[in-house]
Enzyme design. Sequence first.
Site, short mmCIF file in Angstrom:
data_model
loop_
_atom_site.label_atom_id
_atom_site.label_comp_id
_atom_site.label_asym_id
_atom_site.label_seq_id
_atom_site.Cartn_x
_atom_site.Cartn_y
_atom_site.Cartn_z
N HIS A 273 0.79 5.16 0.93
CA HIS A 273 0.07 6.22 1.64
C HIS A 273 0.16 7.50 0.82
CE1 HIS A 273 -0.28 4.34 5.73
NE2 HIS A 273 0.76 3.63 5.31
N HIS B 185 0.83 -1.21 0.00
CA HIS B 185 0.00 0.00 0.00
C HIS B 185 0.86 1.25 0.00
CE1 HIS B 185 0.51 -1.27 4.22
NE2 HIS B 185 0.37 -0.01 4.58
#
Length: 139
Positions: A104, A102
Amino acid sequence: MAFDESCIFCKIVHKQIPASIIYEGEAALAFLDIRPLNLGHALVIPKSHFVDIFDSPSITLSKVHAAAKIVSTAIKKATNCDGISIIQQNGKAAGQDIFHLHVHVVPRFEGQKMPSFSELKEVERSKLDDMAKKIKKYL
Ligand SMILES: [Zn+2]
């Protein structure tokens, strides 16, 4: 598409648990972090399960970062932030907490320091959904 049934982000991709989704493309999905630094803090993930940068094909990383660019532009407009930090952690030692890659996308304001993500508090779903609506207007 690789699916890990024990993975919370795979469950978000398959709409098995709620998330404030702001963007969905063919290979990447973006939703608001439930523990944001500032409202508008988003996570961009591949829709297929990859653990980290080492596990991900280059084309996947490329598509995830292309999505990060698209949502960054919308988040900047929706939050009126001064800057955006793009952060991607690989491995527990680096601070990775969910083992599905992931990125951010964090709206930043002048003078605000970046705390450790583990210090951030959970925000109510209704606030995330309101911000998601606002961001989507700029996509
Ligand atoms: Zn996953």
